[in-house]
Design a protein around this motif. Structure first.
Motif, PDB file in Angstrom:
ATOM      1  N   LEU A  96      22.567   6.328  25.014  1.00 33.31           N
ATOM      2  CA  LEU A  96      21.815   7.346  24.288  1.00 33.31           C
ATOM      3  C   LEU A  96      21.760   8.635  25.096  1.00 33.31           C
ATOM      4  CD1 LEU A  96      18.862   5.039  23.235  1.00 33.31           C
ATOM      5  CD2 LEU A  96      20.539   6.052  21.673  1.00 33.31           C
ATOM      6  N   PRO A  97      21.656   9.781  24.415  1.00 28.74           N
ATOM      7  CA  PRO A  97      21.498  11.035  25.149  1.00 28.74           C
ATOM      8  C   PRO A  97      20.151  11.088  25.854  1.00 28.74           C
ATOM      9  CG  PRO A  97      21.214  11.396  22.798  1.00 28.74           C
ATOM     10  CD  PRO A  97      21.693   9.987  22.953  1.00 28.74           C
ATOM     11  N   ARG A  98      20.096  11.784  26.937  1.00 24.09           N
ATOM     12  CA  ARG A  98      18.867  11.875  27.728  1.00 24.09           C
ATOM     13  C   ARG A  98      17.826  12.728  27.013  1.00 24.09           C
ATOM     14  NH1 ARG A  98      17.470   9.231  32.213  1.00 24.09           N
ATOM     15  NH2 ARG A  98      17.221  11.005  33.596  1.00 24.09           N
ATOM     16  N   ALA A  99      16.555  12.363  27.199  1.00 24.71           N
ATOM     17  CA  ALA A  99      15.438  13.126  26.658  1.00 24.71           C
ATOM     18  C   ALA A  99      14.213  12.836  27.505  1.00 24.71           C
ATOM     19  CB  ALA A  99      15.171  12.748  25.197  1.00 24.71           C
ATOM     20  N   ASP A 100      13.231  13.721  27.452  1.00 23.89           N
ATOM     21  CA  ASP A 100      11.992  13.484  28.202  1.00 23.89           C
ATOM     22  C   ASP A 100      11.274  12.236  27.682  1.00 23.89           C
ATOM     23  OD1 ASP A 100      12.475  15.862  29.611  1.00 23.89           O
ATOM     24  OD2 ASP A 100      11.344  17.054  28.155  1.00 23.89           O
ATOM     25  N   TYR A 101      11.141  12.160  26.362  1.00 22.79           N
ATOM     26  CA  TYR A 101      10.427  11.060  25.726  1.00 22.79           C
ATOM     27  C   TYR A 101      11.334  10.421  24.680  1.00 22.79           C
ATOM     28  CZ  TYR A 101       6.325  12.982  27.996  1.00 22.79           C
ATOM     29  OH  TYR A 101       5.444  13.433  28.949  1.00 22.79           O
ATOM     30  N   MET A 122      17.019   2.604  25.868  1.00 26.50           N
ATOM     31  CA  MET A 122      15.934   3.571  25.752  1.00 26.50           C
ATOM     32  C   MET A 122      15.412   3.962  27.133  1.00 26.50           C
ATOM     33  SD  MET A 122      13.883   1.953  22.483  1.00 26.50           S
ATOM     34  CE  MET A 122      12.583   3.194  22.463  1.00 26.50           C
ATOM     35  N   LEU A 123      15.218   2.980  27.993  1.00 27.07           N
ATOM     36  CA  LEU A 123      14.732   3.252  29.345  1.00 27.07           C
ATOM     37  C   LEU A 123      15.747   4.069  30.148  1.00 27.07           C
ATOM     38  CD1 LEU A 123      13.103  -0.193  30.117  1.00 27.07           C
ATOM     39  CD2 LEU A 123      11.902   2.003  30.072  1.00 27.07           C
ATOM     40  N   GLU A 124      17.020   3.793  29.955  1.00 31.19           N
ATOM     41  CA  GLU A 124      18.053   4.550  30.663  1.00 31.19           C
ATOM     42  C   GLU A 124      18.097   5.997  30.209  1.00 31.19           C
ATOM     43  OE1 GLU A 124      21.499   2.267  29.757  1.00 31.19           O
ATOM     44  OE2 GLU A 124      21.113   0.745  31.302  1.00 31.19           O
ATOM     45  N   ALA A 125      17.709   6.254  28.949  1.00 32.49           N
ATOM     46  CA  ALA A 125      17.771   7.617  28.408  1.00 32.49           C
ATOM     47  C   ALA A 125      16.538   8.451  28.727  1.00 32.49           C
ATOM     48  CB  ALA A 125      17.967   7.558  26.892  1.00 32.49           C
ATOM     49  N   ALA A 126      15.396   7.807  28.986  1.00 33.50           N
ATOM     50  CA  ALA A 126      14.130   8.525  29.145  1.00 33.50           C
ATOM     51  C   ALA A 126      13.963   9.115  30.543  1.00 33.50           C
ATOM     52  CB  ALA A 126      12.969   7.598  28.833  1.00 33.50           C
ATOM     53  N   ARG A 127      13.602  10.369  30.595  1.00 37.28           N
ATOM     54  CA  ARG A 127      13.263  11.004  31.871  1.00 37.28           C
ATOM     55  C   ARG A 127      11.806  10.745  32.246  1.00 37.28           C
ATOM     56  NH1 ARG A 127      15.595  15.553  29.152  1.00 37.28           N
ATOM     57  NH2 ARG A 127      17.812  15.834  29.678  1.00 37.28           N
ATOM     58  N   GLU A 128      10.926  10.738  31.243  1.00 32.34           N
ATOM     59  CA  GLU A 128       9.500  10.597  31.499  1.00 32.34           C
ATOM     60  C   GLU A 128       8.951   9.261  30.994  1.00 32.34           C
ATOM     61  OE1 GLU A 128       7.765  12.657  33.277  1.00 32.34           O
ATOM     62  OE2 GLU A 128       9.310  14.207  33.464  1.00 32.34           O
ATOM     63  N   GLN A 129       9.089   9.004  29.693  1.00 35.47           N
ATOM     64  CA  GLN A 129       8.500   7.796  29.123  1.00 35.47           C
ATOM     65  C   GLN A 129       9.275   7.308  27.906  1.00 35.47           C
ATOM     66  OE1 GLN A 129       4.427   8.909  28.194  1.00 35.47           O
ATOM     67  NE2 GLN A 129       3.685   8.319  30.230  1.00 35.47           N
ATOM     68  N   VAL A 130       9.181   6.009  27.687  1.00 38.22           N
ATOM     69  CA  VAL A 130       9.562   5.394  26.420  1.00 38.22           C
ATOM     70  C   VAL A 130       8.268   5.067  25.691  1.00 38.22           C
ATOM     71  CG1 VAL A 130      10.502   3.314  25.329  1.00 38.22           C
ATOM     72  CG2 VAL A 130      11.777   4.462  27.155  1.00 38.22           C
ATOM     73  N   ILE A 131       8.164   5.495  24.453  1.00 32.87           N
ATOM     74  CA  ILE A 131       6.987   5.226  23.625  1.00 32.87           C
ATOM     75  C   ILE A 131       7.429   4.306  22.497  1.00 32.87           C
ATOM     76  CG2 ILE A 131       5.193   6.220  22.178  1.00 32.87           C
ATOM     77  CD1 ILE A 131       5.541   8.836  23.771  1.00 32.87           C
ATOM     78  N   LEU A 132       6.914   3.096  22.522  1.00 29.85           N
ATOM     79  CA  LEU A 132       7.366   2.059  21.599  1.00 29.85           C
ATOM     80  C   LEU A 132       6.156   1.513  20.845  1.00 29.85           C
ATOM     81  CD1 LEU A 132       9.701   0.178  20.658  1.00 29.85           C
ATOM     82  CD2 LEU A 132       9.121  -1.302  22.593  1.00 29.85           C
ATOM     83  N   ALA A 133       6.155   1.655  19.534  1.00 24.89           N
ATOM     84  CA  ALA A 133       5.075   1.120  18.698  1.00 24.89           C
ATOM     85  C   ALA A 133       5.689   0.174  17.678  1.00 24.89           C
ATOM     86  CB  ALA A 133       4.329   2.242  17.988  1.00 24.89           C
ATOM     87  N   LEU A 195       1.087  -0.457  20.684  1.00 18.59           N
ATOM     88  CA  LEU A 195       1.735   0.682  21.312  1.00 18.59           C
ATOM     89  C   LEU A 195       1.957   0.411  22.790  1.00 18.59           C
ATOM     90  CD1 LEU A 195       2.638   3.712  21.231  1.00 18.59           C
ATOM     91  CD2 LEU A 195       0.263   4.290  21.779  1.00 18.59           C
ATOM     92  N   TYR A 196       3.192   0.566  23.236  1.00 15.75           N
ATOM     93  CA  TYR A 196       3.550   0.428  24.645  1.00 15.75           C
ATOM     94  C   TYR A 196       4.067   1.770  25.155  1.00 15.75           C
ATOM     95  CZ  TYR A 196       3.655  -4.660  23.937  1.00 15.75           C
ATOM     96  OH  TYR A 196       3.335  -5.961  23.649  1.00 15.75           O
ATOM     97  N   VAL A 197       3.633   2.123  26.336  1.00 14.56           N
ATOM     98  CA  VAL A 197       4.196   3.270  27.043  1.00 14.56           C
ATOM     99  C   VAL A 197       4.876   2.745  28.292  1.00 14.56           C
ATOM    100  CG1 VAL A 197       3.727   5.474  28.177  1.00 14.56           C
ATOM    101  CG2 VAL A 197       2.388   4.796  26.151  1.00 14.56           C
ATOM    102  N   LEU A 198       6.183   2.960  28.389  1.00 18.20           N
ATOM    103  CA  LEU A 198       6.969   2.469  29.517  1.00 18.20           C
ATOM    104  C   LEU A 198       7.553   3.634  30.294  1.00 18.20           C
ATOM    105  CD1 LEU A 198       7.767   0.557  26.771  1.00 18.20           C
ATOM    106  CD2 LEU A 198       8.671  -0.836  28.614  1.00 18.20           C
ATOM    107  N   THR A 199       7.705   3.438  31.591  1.00 18.19           N
ATOM    108  CA  THR A 199       8.305   4.447  32.444  1.00 18.19           C
ATOM    109  C   THR A 199       9.711   4.010  32.857  1.00 18.19           C
ATOM    110  OG1 THR A 199       7.376   3.439  34.437  1.00 18.19           O
ATOM    111  CG2 THR A 199       6.051   5.119  33.335  1.00 18.19           C
ATOM    112  N   PRO A 200      10.592   4.964  33.124  1.00 21.65           N
ATOM    113  CA  PRO A 200      11.966   4.602  33.507  1.00 21.65           C
ATOM    114  C   PRO A 200      12.050   3.829  34.818  1.00 21.65           C
ATOM    115  CG  PRO A 200      11.814   6.919  32.870  1.00 21.65           C
ATOM    116  CD  PRO A 200      10.416   6.411  33.001  1.00 21.65           C
TER     117      PRO A 200
END
Length: 210
Positions: A96-101, A122-133, A195-200
């Motif tokens: 996936l392309p990189r993004a902050d969230y 998703m984790l590989e693409a996130a710079r800041e957080q993955v937001i998964l609901a 709702l889960y908030v995950l960090t890279p």
């Protein structure tokens, strides 16, 4: 001939059904996610649907929004709303392309029985957080077999019907391997979604709210 369910062929039908399912908590499910995303952030919304998160809750925050979906009609709506939309099949093992969230709402069940490859990308693409609901109370898991069977027929986004859903326990187990990445968990939308908030990168502590 496409077997895509009627709710995925018509945006108005999709929105009507979602409002019916969530009732007075419909807006709260988007507000909870939007509150986690700061002004001006770059957002990648996977399985974005008709871009409701963007058009009603994020556009006013001047985010740089990308909405990916397998449904071309939904992607067209993203573009019409001023976002960057792309038809994308998440079942393909493509980075996936990189993004902050990186966001995914109410769509992880499409990747059962093994959602791990999608979560990993998703984790590989996130710079800041993955937001998964993800919903943990569903019509398709109802004890009423007729209701469960009928609702399962409306779950084909273009890759076949998905009658299976998560419960709170099975969702927790699916994400257990990422325990050191989970920054927080909470119930949203009147307890219908988890709702889960995950960090890279791994974290030392996890907070939980119910």
């Amino acid at each position: 001939m496409s077997t895509t369910s009627v709710i995925y062929r018509h945006t108005s039908v999709y929105n009507l059904l979602m409002r019916g399912l969530y009732g007075r908590h419909y807006g709260a499910r988007f507000e909870a996610i939007a509150a986690l995303i700061p002004d001006g952030a770059e957002v990648l919304d996977l399985c974005c649907g008709p871009a409701t998160l963007y058009t009603r809750y994020l556009r006013g925050k001047s985010v740089r929004y990308k909405g990916f979906d397998i449904n071309e009609r939904f992607v067209d709506r993203v573009v019409a709303a001023g976002g960057d939309g792309l038809v994308w099949n998440l079942r393909e093992d493509t980075a996936l392309p990189r993004a902050d969230y990186v966001v995914m709402q109410a769509s992880l069940y499409h990747f059962l029985p093994d959602p791990d490859p999608v979560v990993r990308r998703m984790l590989e693409a996130a710079r800041e957080q993955v937001i998964l609901a993800e919903p943990i109370r569903n019509l398709t898991t109802s004890s009423n077999r007729t209701l469960a069977r009928l609702s399962g027929r409306f779950t084909d986004a273009g890759e076949g019907a998905q009658a299976h859903r998560f419960t709170r326990d099975t969702l927790d187990r699916a994400l257990a391997r990422y325990a050191d990445r989970i920054a927080s968990t909470s119930l949203i939308a009147g307890g219908r979604e988890q709702l889960y908030v995950l960090t890279p990168h791994p974290r030392a502590h996890v907070t939980s709210a119910s």
